[in-house]
Design a protein around this motif. Structure first.
Motif, PDB file in Angstrom:
ATOM      1  N   ALA A 225      -8.803   9.921  -5.739  1.00 52.29           N
ATOM      2  CA  ALA A 225      -9.603  10.178  -3.809  1.00 52.29           C
ATOM      3  C   ALA A 225      -7.848  11.106  -3.585  1.00 52.29           C
ATOM      4  O   ALA A 225      -8.385  11.837  -2.579  1.00 52.29           O
ATOM      5  N   GLN A 226      -7.411  10.350  -3.927  1.00 52.54           N
ATOM      6  CA  GLN A 226      -5.135  11.430  -3.402  1.00 52.54           C
ATOM      7  C   GLN A 226      -4.252  12.269  -4.149  1.00 52.54           C
ATOM      8  O   GLN A 226      -4.232  13.314  -3.921  1.00 52.54           O
ATOM      9  N   PHE A 227      -4.165  11.714  -5.239  1.00 49.01           N
ATOM     10  CA  PHE A 227      -3.339  12.108  -6.141  1.00 49.01           C
ATOM     11  C   PHE A 227      -4.137  13.477  -7.543  1.00 49.01           C
ATOM     12  O   PHE A 227      -3.252  14.485  -6.822  1.00 49.01           O
TER      13      PHE A 227
ATOM     14  N   ARG B 137       2.849   5.439   3.516  1.00 49.90           N
ATOM     15  CA  ARG B 137       1.800   4.409   3.037  1.00 49.90           C
ATOM     16  C   ARG B 137       0.910   4.734   3.131  1.00 49.90           C
ATOM     17  O   ARG B 137       0.183   5.543   3.707  1.00 49.90           O
ATOM     18  N   GLY B 138      -0.265   4.120   1.718  1.00 47.08           N
ATOM     19  CA  GLY B 138      -1.640   4.039   2.016  1.00 47.08           C
ATOM     20  C   GLY B 138      -2.018   5.088   1.276  1.00 47.08           C
ATOM     21  O   GLY B 138      -3.459   5.323   0.780  1.00 47.08           O
ATOM     22  N   TYR B 139      -0.952   6.097   0.170  1.00 44.62           N
ATOM     23  CA  TYR B 139      -0.900   6.598  -0.971  1.00 44.62           C
ATOM     24  C   TYR B 139      -1.030   5.964  -2.098  1.00 44.62           C
ATOM     25  O   TYR B 139      -0.173   5.634  -2.769  1.00 44.62           O
ATOM     26  N   VAL B 140      -2.612   5.681  -2.634  1.00 50.61           N
ATOM     27  CA  VAL B 140      -2.659   4.305  -3.462  1.00 50.61           C
ATOM     28  C   VAL B 140      -3.675   5.165  -4.607  1.00 50.61           C
ATOM     29  O   VAL B 140      -3.741   4.542  -5.611  1.00 50.61           O
TER      30      VAL B 140
ATOM     31  N   GLU C 239       1.289  -1.400  -0.485  1.00 56.78           N
ATOM     32  CA  GLU C 239       0.007   0.079  -0.071  1.00 56.78           C
ATOM     33  C   GLU C 239       0.872   1.281   0.073  1.00 56.78           C
ATOM     34  O   GLU C 239       0.470   2.175   0.746  1.00 56.78           O
ATOM     35  N   THR C 240       1.417   1.161  -0.609  1.00 52.15           N
ATOM     36  CA  THR C 240       2.926   2.300  -1.134  1.00 52.15           C
ATOM     37  C   THR C 240       2.893   2.703  -2.981  1.00 52.15           C
ATOM     38  O   THR C 240       2.527   1.525  -2.987  1.00 52.15           O
ATOM     39  N   SER C 241       3.110   3.546  -2.807  1.00 49.11           N
ATOM     40  CA  SER C 241       3.043   4.208  -4.147  1.00 49.11           C
ATOM     41  C   SER C 241       4.602   5.291  -4.247  1.00 49.11           C
ATOM     42  O   SER C 241       5.152   5.963  -3.989  1.00 49.11           O
ATOM     43  N   ILE C 242       5.166   4.783  -5.837  1.00 53.15           N
ATOM     44  CA  ILE C 242       6.058   5.697  -6.138  1.00 53.15           C
ATOM     45  C   ILE C 242       5.675   6.742  -7.767  1.00 53.15           C
ATOM     46  O   ILE C 242       5.182   6.222  -7.887  1.00 53.15           O
TER      47      ILE C 242
END
Length: 273
Positions: A161-163, A154-157, A95-98
């Motif tokens: 809703a987020q990006f 963690r949690g930004y996926v 549950e992580t993003s690059i």
């Protein structure tokens, strides 16, 4: 859960095998915020390593994508190009993003959206910049190799809703003085573009000459600031020319292959040189 992980792993292997072209365009959406236009690609994987190994070509493919959005009826319309093109590699297990960053404008916006956002970068350590892969080449003149990947908390996926909301918030008062929104760009002949580039280079040369005269400290500081500003504008112009050359090189590939862009493994044939 095991079945889902296997499905995602199979999807990862399949997408990576198709190459950077499909990785960038397989799940890609465009958004408008005022005069700015940005695109977000998302790759959901169970292992980020196979994708990051392709980061060098993915970054150049993102730059191509920005230009190709302006292709209309065989002609390049600058006003239809993207201002920013991003790709998020989402690890669905951790549950992580690059975030892969393909240029100076993308870096500037990503910093405002995530790195300088206290709600996201809690304590100033939750978000960090690194090389997308060991020994990677900078994808442009206004970005360093160690600025090509931004690791999010963690949690930004989620794109929806987020990006996207983070970018919209960042663009509310975003300014990139070296290059404004492409939607407001003027379609100028090549000769005029070359003339503008020459003018900028002349200003840089003048600044260098004056800087060598040895004036007061305050004057030198002013000159250095002017030089940096003009130098940045020149680098942005050079990046634009490089991107145009990249588009033309791939148009030649398409012509040489008589429109058949797929190799014997089903991958789109591209050139990044």
């Amino acid at each position: 859960d095991l079945l889902a992980k296997r499905q995602f792993q199979a999807k990862t292997n399949w997408v990576v095998a198709l190459g950077p072209y499909e990785m960038v365009r397989g799940d890609q959406k465009d958004f408008n915020c005022g005069a700015w236009r940005f695109g977000i690609s998302v790759l959901e994987v169970t292992d980020t390593e196979p994708v990051m190994k392709c980061a060098n070509d993915i970054l150049l493919e993102l730059r191509l994508l920005k230009k190709e959005k302006g292709l209309v009826n065989g002609k390049l319309n600058q006003t239809m190009e993207l201002d920013f093109a991003f790709l998020f590699v989402v690890d669905v297990v951790q549950e992580t993003s690059i975030l892969l960053i393909s240029g100076g404008r993308e870096l500037a916006l990503a910093k405002v959206a995530f790195l300088e956002n206290e709600d996201i970068n809690e304590g100033g350590t939750a978000v960090r910049l690194e090389e997308a892969s060991t020994g990677i080449q900078a994808p442009g003149y206004t970005i360093e190799p160690n600025e090509t990947a931004m690791f999010l908390p963690r949690g930004y996926v989620s794109r929806k809703a987020q990006f996207v909301p983070a970018f919209f918030q960042a663009l509310e008062d975003f300014v990139y003085s070296e290059k404004g929104p492409r939607s407001q760009a003027d379609e100028l002949p090549d000769t005029i573009q070359e003339e503008k580039a020459a003018q900028v280079q002349a200003k840089i040369d003048d600044a260098k000459a004056i800087a060598n005269i040895g004036e007061t400290k305050r004057r030198r500081t002013s000159i250095r600031a002017s030089f940096r500003s003009n130098a940045m504008k020149m680098l942005v112009l050079q990046e634009g020319q490089y991107d145009q050359d990249l588009v033309k090189a791939n148009e030649r590939v398409a012509e040489q292959r008589h429109g058949n862009l797929y190799d014997d493994k089903g991958r789109v044939v591209r050139t990044y040189a």
